[in-house]
Scaffold this motif. Structure first.
Motif, PDB file in Angstrom:
ATOM      1  N   ARG A  22       0.818  -1.207   0.000  1.00  0.00           N
ATOM      2  CA  ARG A  22       0.000   0.000   0.000  1.00  0.00           C
ATOM      3  C   ARG A  22       0.853   1.259   0.000  1.00  0.00           C
ATOM      4  O   ARG A  22       0.418   2.306  -0.425  1.00  0.00           O
ATOM      5  N   ALA A  23       2.087   1.131   0.466  1.00  0.00           N
ATOM      6  CA  ALA A  23       2.983   2.277   0.405  1.00  0.00           C
ATOM      7  C   ALA A  23       3.345   2.601  -1.035  1.00  0.00           C
ATOM      8  O   ALA A  23       3.650   3.729  -1.372  1.00  0.00           O
ATOM      9  N   VAL A  24       3.295   1.589  -1.881  1.00  0.00           N
ATOM     10  CA  VAL A  24       3.646   1.818  -3.271  1.00  0.00           C
ATOM     11  C   VAL A  24       2.483   2.395  -4.043  1.00  0.00           C
ATOM     12  O   VAL A  24       2.619   3.334  -4.801  1.00  0.00           O
ATOM     13  N   LEU A  25       1.327   1.829  -3.866  1.00  0.00           N
ATOM     14  CA  LEU A  25       0.208   2.134  -4.745  1.00  0.00           C
ATOM     15  C   LEU A  25      -0.898   2.915  -4.065  1.00  0.00           C
ATOM     16  O   LEU A  25      -1.977   3.050  -4.584  1.00  0.00           O
ATOM     17  N   GLY A  26      -0.606   3.436  -2.925  1.00  0.00           N
ATOM     18  CA  GLY A  26      -1.612   4.221  -2.256  1.00  0.00           C
ATOM     19  C   GLY A  26      -2.283   3.451  -1.148  1.00  0.00           C
ATOM     20  O   GLY A  26      -2.001   2.314  -0.872  1.00  0.00           O
ATOM     21  N   SER A  27      -3.199   4.070  -0.522  1.00  0.00           N
ATOM     22  CA  SER A  27      -3.862   3.467   0.625  1.00  0.00           C
ATOM     23  C   SER A  27      -4.986   2.559   0.180  1.00  0.00           C
ATOM     24  O   SER A  27      -6.140   2.732   0.505  1.00  0.00           O
ATOM     25  N   GLY A  28      -4.630   1.543  -0.550  1.00  0.00           N
ATOM     26  CA  GLY A  28      -5.635   0.584  -0.987  1.00  0.00           C
ATOM     27  C   GLY A  28      -6.220   0.962  -2.329  1.00  0.00           C
ATOM     28  O   GLY A  28      -6.353   2.124  -2.673  1.00  0.00           O
ATOM     29  N   VAL A  29      -6.573  -0.020  -3.091  1.00  0.00           N
ATOM     30  CA  VAL A  29      -7.135   0.203  -4.412  1.00  0.00           C
ATOM     31  C   VAL A  29      -8.541  -0.360  -4.411  1.00  0.00           C
ATOM     32  O   VAL A  29      -8.742  -1.545  -4.191  1.00  0.00           O
ATOM     33  N   SER A  30      -9.503   0.497  -4.654  1.00  0.00           N
ATOM     34  CA  SER A  30     -10.885   0.055  -4.674  1.00  0.00           C
ATOM     35  C   SER A  30     -11.318  -0.128  -6.120  1.00  0.00           C
ATOM     36  O   SER A  30     -11.065   0.723  -6.971  1.00  0.00           O
ATOM     37  N   LEU A  31     -11.954  -1.256  -6.385  1.00  0.00           N
ATOM     38  CA  LEU A  31     -12.416  -1.544  -7.730  1.00  0.00           C
ATOM     39  C   LEU A  31     -13.810  -0.961  -7.936  1.00  0.00           C
ATOM     40  O   LEU A  31     -14.700  -1.100  -7.094  1.00  0.00           O
ATOM     41  N   HIS A  32     -13.979  -0.309  -9.068  1.00  0.00           N
ATOM     42  CA  HIS A  32     -15.275   0.233  -9.444  1.00  0.00           C
ATOM     43  C   HIS A  32     -16.187  -0.907  -9.881  1.00  0.00           C
ATOM     44  O   HIS A  32     -15.732  -2.006 -10.205  1.00  0.00           O
ATOM     45  N   ALA A  33     -17.477  -0.634  -9.903  1.00  0.00           N
ATOM     46  CA  ALA A  33     -18.439  -1.661 -10.306  1.00  0.00           C
ATOM     47  C   ALA A  33     -18.151  -2.171 -11.708  1.00  0.00           C
ATOM     48  O   ALA A  33     -18.300  -3.371 -11.999  1.00  0.00           O
ATOM     49  N   SER A  34     -17.716  -1.265 -12.593  1.00  0.00           N
ATOM     50  CA  SER A  34     -17.407  -1.706 -13.958  1.00  0.00           C
ATOM     51  C   SER A  34     -16.187  -2.623 -13.987  1.00  0.00           C
ATOM     52  O   SER A  34     -16.113  -3.546 -14.801  1.00  0.00           O
ATOM     53  N   ASP A  35     -15.203  -2.378 -13.095  1.00  0.00           N
ATOM     54  CA  ASP A  35     -14.048  -3.275 -13.012  1.00  0.00           C
ATOM     55  C   ASP A  35     -14.483  -4.664 -12.571  1.00  0.00           C
ATOM     56  O   ASP A  35     -14.039  -5.679 -13.126  1.00  0.00           O
ATOM     57  N   PRO A 403      -7.826   3.553 -16.578  1.00  0.00           N
ATOM     58  CA  PRO A 403      -9.062   4.147 -16.059  1.00  0.00           C
ATOM     59  C   PRO A 403     -10.016   3.085 -15.528  1.00  0.00           C
ATOM     60  O   PRO A 403      -9.783   1.877 -15.668  1.00  0.00           O
ATOM     61  N   VAL A 404     -11.087   3.539 -14.932  1.00  0.00           N
ATOM     62  CA  VAL A 404     -12.098   2.640 -14.390  1.00  0.00           C
ATOM     63  C   VAL A 404     -12.640   1.757 -15.518  1.00  0.00           C
ATOM     64  O   VAL A 404     -12.895   2.222 -16.622  1.00  0.00           O
ATOM     65  N   GLY A 405     -12.801   0.509 -15.253  1.00  0.00           N
ATOM     66  CA  GLY A 405     -13.250  -0.450 -16.260  1.00  0.00           C
ATOM     67  C   GLY A 405     -12.075  -1.155 -16.900  1.00  0.00           C
ATOM     68  O   GLY A 405     -11.998  -2.389 -16.887  1.00  0.00           O
ATOM     69  N   LEU A 406     -11.137  -0.375 -17.437  1.00  0.00           N
ATOM     70  CA  LEU A 406      -9.948  -0.972 -18.027  1.00  0.00           C
ATOM     71  C   LEU A 406      -9.023  -1.543 -16.964  1.00  0.00           C
ATOM     72  O   LEU A 406      -8.230  -2.436 -17.241  1.00  0.00           O
ATOM     73  N   ARG A 407      -9.114  -1.003 -15.744  1.00  0.00           N
ATOM     74  CA  ARG A 407      -8.317  -1.577 -14.660  1.00  0.00           C
ATOM     75  C   ARG A 407      -8.739  -3.024 -14.409  1.00  0.00           C
ATOM     76  O   ARG A 407      -7.911  -3.910 -14.189  1.00  0.00           O
ATOM     77  N   GLY A 408     -10.037  -3.269 -14.452  1.00  0.00           N
ATOM     78  CA  GLY A 408     -10.518  -4.641 -14.321  1.00  0.00           C
ATOM     79  C   GLY A 408     -10.028  -5.515 -15.455  1.00  0.00           C
ATOM     80  O   GLY A 408      -9.728  -6.696 -15.258  1.00  0.00           O
ATOM     81  N   LEU A 409      -9.912  -4.927 -16.664  1.00  0.00           N
ATOM     82  CA  LEU A 409      -9.379  -5.674 -17.792  1.00  0.00           C
ATOM     83  C   LEU A 409      -7.940  -6.095 -17.542  1.00  0.00           C
ATOM     84  O   LEU A 409      -7.550  -7.228 -17.829  1.00  0.00           O
ATOM     85  N   MET A 410      -7.133  -5.182 -17.003  1.00  0.00           N
ATOM     86  CA  MET A 410      -5.733  -5.519 -16.763  1.00  0.00           C
ATOM     87  C   MET A 410      -5.579  -6.537 -15.644  1.00  0.00           C
ATOM     88  O   MET A 410      -4.672  -7.372 -15.672  1.00  0.00           O
ATOM     89  N   ILE A 411      -6.455  -6.471 -14.661  1.00  0.00           N
ATOM     90  CA  ILE A 411      -6.430  -7.511 -13.631  1.00  0.00           C
ATOM     91  C   ILE A 411      -6.757  -8.861 -14.262  1.00  0.00           C
ATOM     92  O   ILE A 411      -6.135  -9.884 -13.960  1.00  0.00           O
ATOM     93  N   ALA A 412      -7.716  -8.865 -15.189  1.00  0.00           N
ATOM     94  CA  ALA A 412      -8.039 -10.093 -15.913  1.00  0.00           C
ATOM     95  C   ALA A 412      -6.847 -10.576 -16.731  1.00  0.00           C
ATOM     96  O   ALA A 412      -6.624 -11.786 -16.869  1.00  0.00           O
ATOM     97  N   VAL A 413      -6.056  -9.645 -17.273  1.00  0.00           N
ATOM     98  CA  VAL A 413      -4.868 -10.015 -18.045  1.00  0.00           C
ATOM     99  C   VAL A 413      -3.890 -10.798 -17.174  1.00  0.00           C
ATOM    100  O   VAL A 413      -3.375 -11.858 -17.571  1.00  0.00           O
ATOM    101  N   ILE A 414      -3.602 -10.267 -15.983  1.00  0.00           N
ATOM    102  CA  ILE A 414      -2.658 -10.947 -15.091  1.00  0.00           C
ATOM    103  C   ILE A 414      -3.223 -12.288 -14.635  1.00  0.00           C
ATOM    104  O   ILE A 414      -2.508 -13.301 -14.565  1.00  0.00           O
ATOM    105  N   LEU A 415      -4.507 -12.318 -14.315  1.00  0.00           N
ATOM    106  CA  LEU A 415      -5.118 -13.587 -13.906  1.00  0.00           C
ATOM    107  C   LEU A 415      -5.095 -14.589 -15.058  1.00  0.00           C
ATOM    108  O   LEU A 415      -4.868 -15.790 -14.850  1.00  0.00           O
TER     109      LEU A 415
END
Length: 705
Positions: A22-35, A403-415
């Motif tokens: 969290r020190a690297v990427l901020g105080s937690g990353v919240s996923l939007h509904a579209s993600d 951006p919101v939505g595409l962040r979920g896409l990139m998480i899907a890429v890693i998964l």
């Protein structure tokens, strides 16, 4: 093991579990509904394709389960070659090394397979990557796979690589050695690497519960791997490839847009100097040759002779002899489709340079204080690793730019990268265990028994993967994984030498092959022990390592070790009686077109050229056993019967007994499965595409050299 940071390419070359993500990427990353919606759609598609391919797969025979019935077309094979190679470790490792040292690591990607782990801890080049990187080019070696190695493997009628060595040389010790070694490497290097890098991304980018997320992923991958075999794995790999390539290209374009495209990247990367530096060192400076792939042969972190020749040794092992890769090509419906898969895989392997390596460099250019940190205290505070934080390059870019939505896409890429790599390892490991280990323990094992054993072994691998999680969490120094991952790079050159000699030199005998392997193993282990005993100095420290480590680049060492093994193989073989010519039919490049040897009962088990039981031939008594089990099933209650039917479906057991093949039908089927004949039209199409691919590859090498 701390990477050497004598040059600017060193920061962060060891993947370390992020103790403070969290020190690297901020105080937690919240996923939007579209993600979350994107992730849900992703899992629905993956599970849907897995179920569909499992239902349509031929899962009740060795060829059907382990080789997809040898019915796969070129396009899923090529996509599977890509996704099996590009695991989550490659996204983390390749981007991190690009951030640390520049474009040269892309030559690894154009030459070999995922070396992601040690790429993350590469110390300026004197230590090997964990998985062999691509030799003269993944493109060149993939074409060698399709045009040279696969024709011999198909003609030999084998399912696994140890099985080929047994047929080629006879005896059992080489087959047992290769089987056990491969399983150990898969369990302790490939699975650990993928789980570790995937966990790193999940922790750093999302803050998700590591146990829950990893277990869910493992269960999803295991279900369709167990049920559908290689057919399900290849088709889901094809889907994962589309997701990986599409999502990664989106991030690449956003990154280039942010830095001002390629000219802007050149300028900003050269200026990517962190504010906190180590006095009287140059560790913080980007490499002067960061945008060149061919570097000084003596002082370069990746010398060009090593990149071209030494890396080819490691790449040949990875692309042409590793069960995970070769098994996909062996599933082709004919040789032309296998070649087509190699061509498509070659085109796809050009892309990681652009959508993984360059985004890693973009990440350092945009966030030099974090991705390019060199001060140990600062790095510890940022990412929990004192040796540097280049391993956060890709996750940092995903969270900061998408951006919101595409962040979920990139998480899907890693998964997708994680799941496709794990399914490939699970399926290939179960193949090795069932064919080369279990059949050795139970020589009269039926085909159905092998199907069940292979599936049970996948469950065992899932349990092992889950047990890796606490080890990953506890090894905050990452040193354990450095040690584990170095093993592959020192064991690959002897295996490369063995297969090259087996295919191209008919004079090589079993004693020569065995003692060549053993000599290469001893020399490789000696270098590995020295590396463990003399850690790479950190930035500003005096390098006190012996000259064999400090001055002999690991790529040069790989080339020398391969040559030494070949010399021993030839020398011992010349001192022993040659294998009769008739025993080498269809087992070497020169004899691949010879007529198939007759099935001779008097040939002893383990002699060169001994035929294996053809897939689909059922041993006597199989039908009687099935009839007995069906009679017992009719006496059971409906619930118990449904449970048995579900279990039988998962294990690929047929509901009705299949007739045994007559000797004539078995011979005809064996001849069809081992045919390497091609239609002239499609052979010409494959040849033209291969030449075009090589031309593109040579142009890219020349442009970035």
């Amino acid at each position: 093991m701390e990477p050497a940071t004598m040059g600017p390419g060193a920061p962060g070359n060891g993947v370390r579990p992020a103790t403070a993500p969290r020190a690297v990427l901020g105080s937690g990353v919240s996923l939007h509904a579209s993600d979350i919606g994107v992730l849900v759609v992703y899992f629905v598609f993956v599970i849907g394709v897995g179920v569909w391919s499992s239902v349509r797969a031929s899962r009740g025979t060795i060829g059907g389960y382990f080789l997809a019935g040898r019915s796969m077309s070129w396009w899923p094979i090529g996509a599977s070659l890509m996704s099996s190679n590009v695991g989550s470790g490659l996204f983390i490792g390749l981007a991190g090394t690009g951030a640390a040292g520049g474009l040269a690591v892309g030559g690894f990607e154009w030459n070999v397979r995922k070396q992601a782990w040690r790429l993350l801890r590469d110390d300026g080049g004197l230590n090997p990557p964990a998985y062999p990187l691509p030799g003269f080019s993944a493109t060149w070696l993939l074409l060698a796979l399709g045009w040279i190695f696969v024709p011999v493997y198909i003609a030999a009628g084998v399912v696994t690589m140890p099985q080929y060595l047994k047929k080629r040389f006879g005896g059992q010790r080489i087959q047992v050695y290769m089987s056990v070694l491969s399983l150990i490497l898969y369990i302790f290097t490939k699975i650990s690497t993928d789980i570790f890098s995937g966990a790193l991304f999940v922790q750093m980018a999302l803050g998700w519960n590591l146990y829950l997320s990893t277990v869910v992923l493992l269960v999803v991958t295991a279900v369709y791997t167990i049920a559908g075999g290689l057919t399900a794995v290849i088709y889901t790999d094809a889907l994962q490839t589309v997701i990986m390539v599409g999502g990664a290209l989106v991030l690449m374009f956003l990154g280039f847009q942010e830095v001002g495209w390629y000219p802007g990247l050149e300028q900003r990367y050269r200026q990517a100097i962190p504010n906190a530096t180590v006095p009287n060192t140059t560790c913080h400076l980007p490499r002067a040759d960061a945008f060149h792939m061919l570097r000084d042969p003596v002082n370069g972190d990746i010398p060009w002779p090593g990149l071209i020749f030494g890396l080819t040794v490691l790449a040949t092992w990875c692309w042409c002899t590793d069960q995970v890769i070769v098994q996909r090509s062996l599933s082709a419906k004919n040789l032309s489709h296998a070649k087509g898969g190699s061509v498509l895989g070659g085109y796809l392997k050009i892309l990681p340079m652009f959508f993984i390596v360059m985004p890693g460099m973009i990440s350092r250019a945009l966030y030099p204080d974090e991705v390019g940190c060199v001060d140990p205290d600062v790095c510890q505070r940022i990412c929990g690793a004192r040796v540097g934080c280049s391993n956060i390059a890709y996750p940092k870019l995903v969270i900061a730019l998408m951006p919101v939505g595409l962040r979920g896409l990139m998480i899907a890429v890693i998964l997708a990268a994680l799941m496709s790599s794990l399914t490939s390892i699970f399926n290939s490991s179960s193949t090795l265990f069932a064919i080369d280990v279990w059949q050795r323990l139970r020589r009269k094992a039926t085909e159905q028994e092998l199907m069940v054993v292979g599936r049970v072994f996948v469950v065992f691998l899932v349990v092992v993967s889950i047990l890796w999680i606490p080890i990953i969490q506890s090894s905050n120094s990452g040193q354990l994984f450095d040690y584990i991952q170095s093993v592959t790079s020192y064991l690959a050159p002897p295996i490369t030498a063995l297969f090259l000699m087996a295919i191209f030199c008919k004079r090589v005998t079993e004693p020569g092959a065995f003692w060549g392997l053993m000599s290469g193993l001893v020399v490789g282990l000696l270098r590995m022990i020295l590396e463990f005993s003399y850690p790479v100095p950190a930035c500003g420290e005096v390098d006190r390592r012996p000259a064999v480590l400090k001055d002999l680049h690991y790529l040069y060492f790989a080339l020398l070790l391969c040559g030494l093994t070949a010399v021993v193989i030839v020398a011992v073989s010349l001192c022993t009686a040659p294998i009769p010519e008739e025993k080498l039919a269809r087992l070497t490049w020169w004899t691949r077109h010879h007529p198939q040897p007759e099935l001779e009962k008097e040939v002893p088990e383990g002699a060169p050229g001994t035929p294996e039981m053809p897939s689909g031939v059922r041993p006597a008594g199989g039908e009687a056993a099935e009839c007995c089990s069906q009679a017992q099933e009719r006496q059971a209650g409906p619930c118990r019967r449904c449970g048995r039917l579900l279990g039988a479906w998962l294990c690929g057991l047929p509901g009705h007994p299949e007739p045994a093949l007559s000797p004539e039908d078995a011979a005809a089927r064996s001849q069809a499965l081992t045919s390497i004949a091609e239609e002239p039209l499609w052979r010409s199409v494959c040849d033209v595409q291969a030449i075009l691919l090589l031309a593109i590859n040579v142009f890219l090498w020349g442009y970035f050299a």
